[in-house]
Design an enzyme around this catalytic site. Sequence first.
Site, PDB file in Angstrom:
ATOM      1  N   SER A   1     -13.967  -4.098   7.145  1.00  0.00           N
ATOM      2  CA  SER A   1     -13.110  -3.664   6.058  1.00  0.00           C
ATOM      3  C   SER A   1     -13.977  -2.952   5.027  1.00  0.00           C
ATOM      4  CB  SER A   1     -12.453  -4.890   5.429  1.00  0.00           C
ATOM      5  OG  SER A   1     -12.014  -4.588   4.134  1.00  0.00           O
TER       6      SER A   1
ATOM      7  N   CYS B   1       0.808  -1.221   0.000  1.00  0.00           N
ATOM      8  CA  CYS B   1       0.000   0.000   0.000  1.00  0.00           C
ATOM      9  C   CYS B   1       0.844   1.275   0.000  1.00  0.00           C
ATOM     10  CB  CYS B   1      -0.943   0.001   1.198  1.00  0.00           C
ATOM     11  SG  CYS B   1      -1.479  -1.633   1.729  1.00  0.00           S
TER      12      CYS B   1
ATOM     13  N   GLU C   1     -11.429  -5.523  12.249  1.00  0.00           N
ATOM     14  CA  GLU C   1     -12.319  -5.637  11.092  1.00  0.00           C
ATOM     15  C   GLU C   1     -12.734  -7.099  10.931  1.00  0.00           C
ATOM     16  OE1 GLU C   1     -10.187  -3.967   7.791  1.00  0.00           O
ATOM     17  OE2 GLU C   1     -10.711  -1.925   8.373  1.00  0.00           O
TER      18      GLU C   1
ATOM     19  N   LYS D   1      -5.450   3.669   7.614  1.00  0.00           N
ATOM     20  CA  LYS D   1      -5.381   4.537   8.791  1.00  0.00           C
ATOM     21  C   LYS D   1      -4.476   5.738   8.577  1.00  0.00           C
ATOM     22  CE  LYS D   1      -6.687   1.336   9.866  1.00  0.00           C
ATOM     23  NZ  LYS D   1      -7.756   0.619   9.159  1.00  0.00           N
TER      24      LYS D   1
HETATM   25 FE1  FES Z   1      -3.520  -1.185   2.740  1.00  0.00          FE
HETATM   26 FE2  FES Z   1      -5.865  -2.104   1.706  1.00  0.00          FE
HETATM   27  S1  FES Z   1      -4.904  -0.192   1.392  1.00  0.00           S
HETATM   28  S2  FES Z   1      -4.569  -3.067   3.175  1.00  0.00           S
END
Ligand code: FES
EC number: 4.2.1.9
Length: 549
Positions: free
Chosen positions: A465, A43, A439, A118
């Site tokens: 999520s 990410c 989540e 986050k």
């Molecule tokens: Fe990082 Fe989905 S944006 S787990």
Amino acid sequence: MSIADDPDRAPARSHLYAMGLSEEEMRRPVVGIASTWTGTMPCNLTHRELAAHVADGVRAAGGTPMEFNTIAVSDNLTMHTPGMRASLVSREVIADSIELMGRAHGFDALVAIVGCDKTVPAAIMALARLDVPSVVLYSGTMMPGRWRGRDVTIQDMWEALGEREVGRLDQADLDDLARHACPGAGTCAAQYTANTMGSVADFLGLAPFGIGDIPAEAEEKNAAARRVGELAMDALARDARPSRVLTADALHNAIVSVAAMGGSTNAVLHLLAIAREAGLPLVIDEIGEVCRRVPIITGLKPSGGPYTALDLWRAGGTSLVARRLLEAGLLRENVTLVDGRGLADVAAQAEERPGQEVVADVARPFKPRGALAILRGSLAPDGCVLKLGGKDDFRHEGPARVFDSENDCYAAIQEGRIVAGDVVVVRYEGPAGGPGMREMLSITGPLVGRGLGGSVALVTDGRFSGVSHGLVIGHVTPEAYHGGPIALVRDGDTVVIDSAAGTLDLLVPEEELAARRAAWRRPERAVERGVLAKYVRTVGSASDGAVTA
Ligand code: FES
């Protein structure tokens, strides 16, 4: 007086010389560049490179950049593990760490590079606290994967678990999908939490429209990052500080964007937390009110349609969404965007790809109302969040199947003990009870995969999520750990969800509930030390954003 000219700051100068800075550079405005890079997930994997380009832009505009890093926690990698307890907690740690760096070094301006879930609200919270001219750079979505002739995202991966359980896929299929679902760096590839919050940053005015949409690995991204560095210097010159940008009207526009783009339920937590840091009054029901009247106009997974964030960028991005919303009178125009434009400028400059089918007119939406609703009732007196996902209003009444942890519930699903009509109640997963408000994707994904997504309801004081969908209600408050009614539910009790009425009720006589309440004891939790113990002592209600005091 700058460090370069203050006789008493000679010791500080010695360290800046050590870093290669000249006296001329010490005299320039210093722009802090907060990167949320970690090498533990795709990410935020591009953030170091982006930070270097932001720094180039700052230098080119006459400033001196100083980069620093924060932690970040991957929701996908920690899902269904004890590590997920660290996820929401990380928002507070990231916010605190950016704030502390800002307070320590007295940056004249700030750029926050954000990506995974986050990191976006955390940075905005910190920028609101520091209130120096600031720009948010959203690092961008991952491209979708291709598998067996179709675009796939992490959502397909989680739902494939359930499909394996019912024999529609075998382990070899699952492993093959895992090799194709996530083809490179970037955030989860549709309107899940990260991209929801990336859009929120645009509509709050803190991130320049048109830059966050660019996928993480698109070649245009680095040049955009350089422009953000230049923009930080421009924002400094215009004194575009968060208190002048992040106003009540901007917050309203951000809520509208969450509704119109079918955003994640996590946005409720984060918007409440951001509002609190910005000193803006916001109660959870206001978010529900906006979602009731604003339709979903983007056809993005998981709530609006089949498209990915890459499709949105190609169609015209959040600027095009802003144009549609503005045309329909759904946005408040009296806002100051960090780049000095107005919303009308953004709308006018939006480049709509001819024939695109990703962003609709408000008059012909993908879904008639926003992706979530706020419910209250005897099971959630302080509120909870229903993930409506564009479904029509519905009423679901069924027997409770109660679990005191996500893991116990997961086992029951795997063993086929959950059947159509059930209301699965997963408790002691709230902010303090979990702790960390995990989540529940490892529950919702397999339920959908088993074909139970439309017939089994899930009620929890945990959260979801952005990938989750089905009949799901989270953020139930007061949470079980604090003795909320959800702690008193027993197997077989009747639970009623009525989205039209906005209610979540437990049909148990009050005298019976009073007896259960008198007998209730808070379960022992193993967390006695460290950051999670500190979090349990300080975290507040999910209906107030689950912020730490
Ligand atoms: Fe990082 Fe989905 S944006 S787990």
